[in-house]
Design a protein around this motif. Structure first.
Motif, short mmCIF file in Angstrom:
data_model
loop_
_atom_site.label_atom_id
_atom_site.label_comp_id
_atom_site.label_asym_id
_atom_site.label_seq_id
_atom_site.Cartn_x
_atom_site.Cartn_y
_atom_site.Cartn_z
N LEU A 168 0.85 -1.18 0.00
CA LEU A 168 0.00 0.00 0.00
C LEU A 168 0.89 1.23 0.00
N THR A 169 0.30 2.35 -0.39
CA THR A 169 1.00 3.62 -0.28
C THR A 169 0.45 4.37 0.94
N ARG A 170 1.16 5.39 1.36
CA ARG A 170 0.66 6.22 2.46
C ARG A 170 -0.67 6.86 2.08
N GLN A 171 -0.80 7.21 0.81
CA GLN A 171 -2.05 7.82 0.33
C GLN A 171 -3.21 6.83 0.44
N ASP A 172 -2.97 5.56 0.12
CA ASP A 172 -4.02 4.54 0.25
C ASP A 172 -4.54 4.50 1.68
N ILE A 173 -3.63 4.55 2.63
CA ILE A 173 -4.01 4.44 4.03
C ILE A 173 -4.70 5.72 4.50
N ALA A 174 -4.11 6.87 4.19
CA ALA A 174 -4.67 8.14 4.63
C ALA A 174 -6.07 8.38 4.08
N GLN A 175 -6.29 7.97 2.83
CA GLN A 175 -7.58 8.23 2.18
C GLN A 175 -8.50 7.01 2.19
N SER A 176 -8.08 5.94 2.83
CA SER A 176 -8.86 4.70 2.87
C SER A 176 -9.41 4.37 1.48
N THR A 177 -8.48 4.28 0.54
CA THR A 177 -8.86 4.05 -0.86
C THR A 177 -9.47 2.67 -1.07
N GLU A 178 -10.01 2.49 -2.25
CA GLU A 178 -10.56 1.18 -2.63
C GLU A 178 -9.47 0.12 -2.54
N ARG A 179 -8.25 0.49 -2.93
CA ARG A 179 -7.14 -0.45 -2.85
C ARG A 179 -6.87 -0.85 -1.40
N PHE A 180 -6.91 0.12 -0.49
CA PHE A 180 -6.71 -0.16 0.93
C PHE A 180 -7.77 -1.12 1.45
N ARG A 181 -9.03 -0.84 1.12
CA ARG A 181 -10.12 -1.70 1.58
C ARG A 181 -10.02 -3.10 0.97
N GLY A 182 -9.65 -3.17 -0.31
CA GLY A 182 -9.44 -4.46 -0.96
C GLY A 182 -8.28 -5.23 -0.36
N PHE A 183 -7.23 -4.50 -0.01
CA PHE A 183 -6.05 -5.10 0.62
C PHE A 183 -6.44 -5.73 1.94
N GLN A 184 -7.24 -5.03 2.74
CA GLN A 184 -7.68 -5.59 4.01
C GLN A 184 -8.55 -6.83 3.80
N LYS A 185 -9.50 -6.72 2.89
CA LYS A 185 -10.43 -7.83 2.64
C LYS A 185 -9.69 -9.06 2.12
#
Length: 164
Positions: A120-137
């Motif tokens: 993930l990037t810091r931006q993914d985490i800070a903005q709770s992006t779709e990529r971040f949510r997909g990464f968690q799932k």
């Protein structure tokens, strides 16, 4: 596992490169570069990579699909169980396009490990992006399906405890 060193990195400005991922797979499993003409379903992969470029509003450019072939050995046998779709030659592979960040594999486990390795990037985490949510799932799915690797617990801090 081959990707532990990659997922333990702090999130940065960019995702882990496919060249680093391929280097890890080569070192761990003896994977080899796959000539573009030998990549299974190449036409489909080109179309998917072109769609990814369009989604990202990248300048039109023919996708350059690269591939990696993993030998089927005792170490890689885990990738050939469950959601594995061998091609006619029994090839276990990873196909990717560096510019768009698109990738595919005929092994679901390998596909998910590449997702985890890309990070993930810091931006993914800070903005709770779709990529971040997909990464968690999908990280939680990986952990539950392929084994309780403690490293994954560290990257899934908001993961709810799995039901038995």
């Amino acid at each position: 596992m081959w990707f532990e060193a990659l997922i333990n990195r702090e999130p940065g400005e960019a995702y882990c490169s496919f060249s680093e991922i391929c280097a890890q797979l080569k070192a761990e499993y003896g994977a080899e570069d796959l000539e573009e003409s030998r990549i299974p379903s190449l036409t489909m992969h080109r179309a998917n990579a072109a769609g990814a470029a369009e989604d990202k509003a990248l300048p039109p450019e023919p996708p350059r699909i690269r591939g990696l072939s993993l030998p089927i050995t005792e170490q890689t046998l885990c990738y050939t169980r469950g959601d594995f779709t061998p091609d006619r030659s029994g090839l276990l592979y990873l196909a990717y396009e560096e510019r768009t960040g698109w990738w595919s594999s005929n092994s679901n486990q390998l596909y998910l490990e590449v997702m985890l390795a890309r990070g993930l990037t810091r931006q993914d985490i800070a903005q709770s992006t779709e990529r971040f949510r997909g990464f968690q799932k999908w990280g939680a799915y990986y952990w539950q399906t392929y084994g309780g690797n403690s490293v994954l617990k560290n990257i899934l801090p908001n993961r709810k405890k799995a039901e038995p």
